[in-house]
Write a protein that holds these residues in place. Structure first.
Motif, PDB file in Angstrom:
ATOM      1  N   ASP A  67       2.427   6.578  -0.858  1.00  0.00           N
ATOM      2  CA  ASP A  67       1.432   7.294  -1.671  1.00  0.00           C
ATOM      3  C   ASP A  67       0.100   6.552  -1.645  1.00  0.00           C
ATOM      4  N   GLU A  68       0.163   5.244  -1.850  1.00  0.00           N
ATOM      5  CA  GLU A  68      -1.050   4.421  -1.886  1.00  0.00           C
ATOM      6  C   GLU A  68      -1.746   4.405  -0.524  1.00  0.00           C
ATOM      7  N   PHE A  69      -0.975   4.234   0.552  1.00  0.00           N
ATOM      8  CA  PHE A  69      -1.554   4.173   1.891  1.00  0.00           C
ATOM      9  C   PHE A  69      -2.255   5.476   2.251  1.00  0.00           C
ATOM     10  N   VAL A  70      -1.602   6.600   1.986  1.00  0.00           N
ATOM     11  CA  VAL A  70      -2.191   7.898   2.320  1.00  0.00           C
ATOM     12  C   VAL A  70      -3.471   8.117   1.523  1.00  0.00           C
TER      13      VAL A  70
ATOM     14  N   THR B 246      -5.510   5.881   0.260  1.00  0.00           N
ATOM     15  CA  THR B 246      -6.551   4.943   0.699  1.00  0.00           C
ATOM     16  C   THR B 246      -7.107   5.306   2.067  1.00  0.00           C
ATOM     17  N   ASN B 247      -6.279   5.863   2.937  1.00  0.00           N
ATOM     18  CA  ASN B 247      -6.672   6.108   4.333  1.00  0.00           C
ATOM     19  C   ASN B 247      -6.840   7.588   4.681  1.00  0.00           C
ATOM     20  N   ARG B 248      -7.011   8.426   3.681  1.00  0.00           N
ATOM     21  CA  ARG B 248      -7.071   9.882   3.887  1.00  0.00           C
ATOM     22  C   ARG B 248      -8.090  10.293   4.946  1.00  0.00           C
ATOM     23  N   GLU B 249      -9.298   9.776   4.874  1.00  0.00           N
ATOM     24  CA  GLU B 249     -10.340  10.192   5.829  1.00  0.00           C
ATOM     25  C   GLU B 249      -9.966   9.823   7.262  1.00  0.00           C
ATOM     26  N   ALA B 250      -9.487   8.601   7.472  1.00  0.00           N
ATOM     27  CA  ALA B 250      -9.092   8.170   8.817  1.00  0.00           C
ATOM     28  C   ALA B 250      -7.905   8.988   9.317  1.00  0.00           C
ATOM     29  N   LEU B 251      -6.979   9.331   8.423  1.00  0.00           N
ATOM     30  CA  LEU B 251      -5.823  10.135   8.816  1.00  0.00           C
ATOM     31  C   LEU B 251      -6.255  11.557   9.210  1.00  0.00           C
ATOM     32  N   ASN B 252      -7.154  12.131   8.441  1.00  0.00           N
ATOM     33  CA  ASN B 252      -7.600  13.493   8.735  1.00  0.00           C
ATOM     34  C   ASN B 252      -8.477  13.576   9.984  1.00  0.00           C
ATOM     35  N   ALA B 253      -8.921  12.433  10.500  1.00  0.00           N
ATOM     36  CA  ALA B 253      -9.793  12.413  11.680  1.00  0.00           C
ATOM     37  C   ALA B 253      -9.027  12.296  12.993  1.00  0.00           C
ATOM     38  N   ARG B 254      -7.707  12.223  12.945  1.00  0.00           N
ATOM     39  CA  ARG B 254      -6.900  12.053  14.160  1.00  0.00           C
ATOM     40  C   ARG B 254      -5.598  12.835  14.015  1.00  0.00           C
ATOM     41  N   PRO B 255      -4.862  13.010  15.099  1.00  0.00           N
ATOM     42  CA  PRO B 255      -3.560  13.684  14.981  1.00  0.00           C
ATOM     43  C   PRO B 255      -2.608  12.864  14.101  1.00  0.00           C
ATOM     44  N   THR B 256      -1.979  13.545  13.156  1.00  0.00           N
ATOM     45  CA  THR B 256      -1.036  12.872  12.265  1.00  0.00           C
ATOM     46  C   THR B 256       0.190  13.747  12.031  1.00  0.00           C
TER      47      THR B 256
ATOM     48  N   GLU C 270      -2.051  16.084  -3.698  1.00  0.00           N
ATOM     49  CA  GLU C 270      -2.633  14.949  -4.420  1.00  0.00           C
ATOM     50  C   GLU C 270      -3.542  14.109  -3.533  1.00  0.00           C
ATOM     51  N   SER C 271      -3.200  13.978  -2.261  1.00  0.00           N
ATOM     52  CA  SER C 271      -3.948  13.089  -1.369  1.00  0.00           C
ATOM     53  C   SER C 271      -5.013  13.806  -0.546  1.00  0.00           C
ATOM     54  N   ASP C 272      -4.941  15.132  -0.454  1.00  0.00           N
ATOM     55  CA  ASP C 272      -5.832  15.925   0.398  1.00  0.00           C
ATOM     56  C   ASP C 272      -5.712  15.508   1.864  1.00  0.00           C
ATOM     57  N   TRP C 273      -4.505  15.134   2.253  1.00  0.00           N
ATOM     58  CA  TRP C 273      -4.214  14.816   3.655  1.00  0.00           C
ATOM     59  C   TRP C 273      -3.638  16.068   4.300  1.00  0.00           C
ATOM     60  N   ARG C 274      -3.997  16.312   5.572  1.00  0.00           N
ATOM     61  CA  ARG C 274      -3.542  17.495   6.290  1.00  0.00           C
ATOM     62  C   ARG C 274      -2.866  17.100   7.608  1.00  0.00           C
ATOM     63  N   PRO C 275      -1.607  16.667   7.554  1.00  0.00           N
ATOM     64  CA  PRO C 275      -0.923  16.303   8.803  1.00  0.00           C
ATOM     65  C   PRO C 275      -0.716  17.522   9.697  1.00  0.00           C
TER      66      PRO C 275
END
Length: 195
Positions: free
Chosen positions: A68-71, A73-83, A113-118
């Motif tokens: 939860d914490e990693f996602v 903290t790193n949401r922008e970098a994750l959303n900028a590449r294939p995940t 909660e994280s606004d991450w889009r894998p």
């Protein structure tokens, strides 16, 4: 060849085992893979990887806190590449539509909660590791298992992971990344795979 990060958070080790199988599948395709336990507090920059897979176990309805914490903290970098995200739980191990929907809700909550889009999501059955639980946890999980799987013999452990499904998930994500980055799938003779 792409550089992959496989980051995982685990309770009794089944998510680690799934992460290692994903690593083996990606490596067989000729990719460079770094597999890391989030509890080891990794010090690296997500932006140094071409693609990232993140996996978490579910315990009592919660993802691993480090994930939860990693996602977050790193949401922008994750959303900028294939995940990709993979979740390991008892709820995904059964054919009960309600329990499978519950497993999907855990993922939905994390992503909302994280606004991450894998780009890819995998839900895998976990394991009951009665041999690794303390007395109270063993009793709690035995009660949960009674309704979910019926596996209540605490003198043994149970594994529910479909390894063919795990490998297919890793292959699918690898193909997606290869297509997105413009890399080719290595020929079968270079990976040891047969057609």
């Amino acid at each position: 060849m792409a550089r992959f990060l496989v980051l995982f958070g685990t309770g009794e080790g089944q998510t680690r085992t799934v992460a290692e199988r994903i690593e083996a599948t990606l490596t067989a395709r000729g990719h460079d893979v770094e597999t890391v336990d989030v509890d080891e507090r990794p010090a690296f920059d997500v932006e140094t990887f071409d693609a990232v897979l993140i996996g978490s176990s579910i315990h009592v309805g919660k993802h691993h806190a480090g994930i939860d914490e990693f996602v977050g903290t790193n949401r922008e970098a994750l959303n900028a590449r294939p995940t990709a995200f993979f979740q390991v739980s008892l709820s995904s191990a059964v054919d009960d539509p309600e329990r499978r929907a519950e497993a999907a809700r855990y993922v939905d909550d994390l992503l909302e909660e994280s606004d991450w889009r894998p780009d890819r999501i995998g839900l895998f059955g976990g394991a009951l590791r009665y041999s690794k639980y303390g007395f109270l946890k063993r009793l709690l999980l035995k009660r949960i298992a009674r309704d979910a799987t019926g596996d209540v013999d605490t003198s043994r452990d149970y594994e529910y992971t479909d390894w063919t499904e795990v490998e297919a998930f890793a292959e699918d994500f690898a193909a997606f990344v290869e297509g997105r980055l413009g890399t080719d799938d290595p020929p079968a003779h270079e990976t040891g795979r047969t057609e």
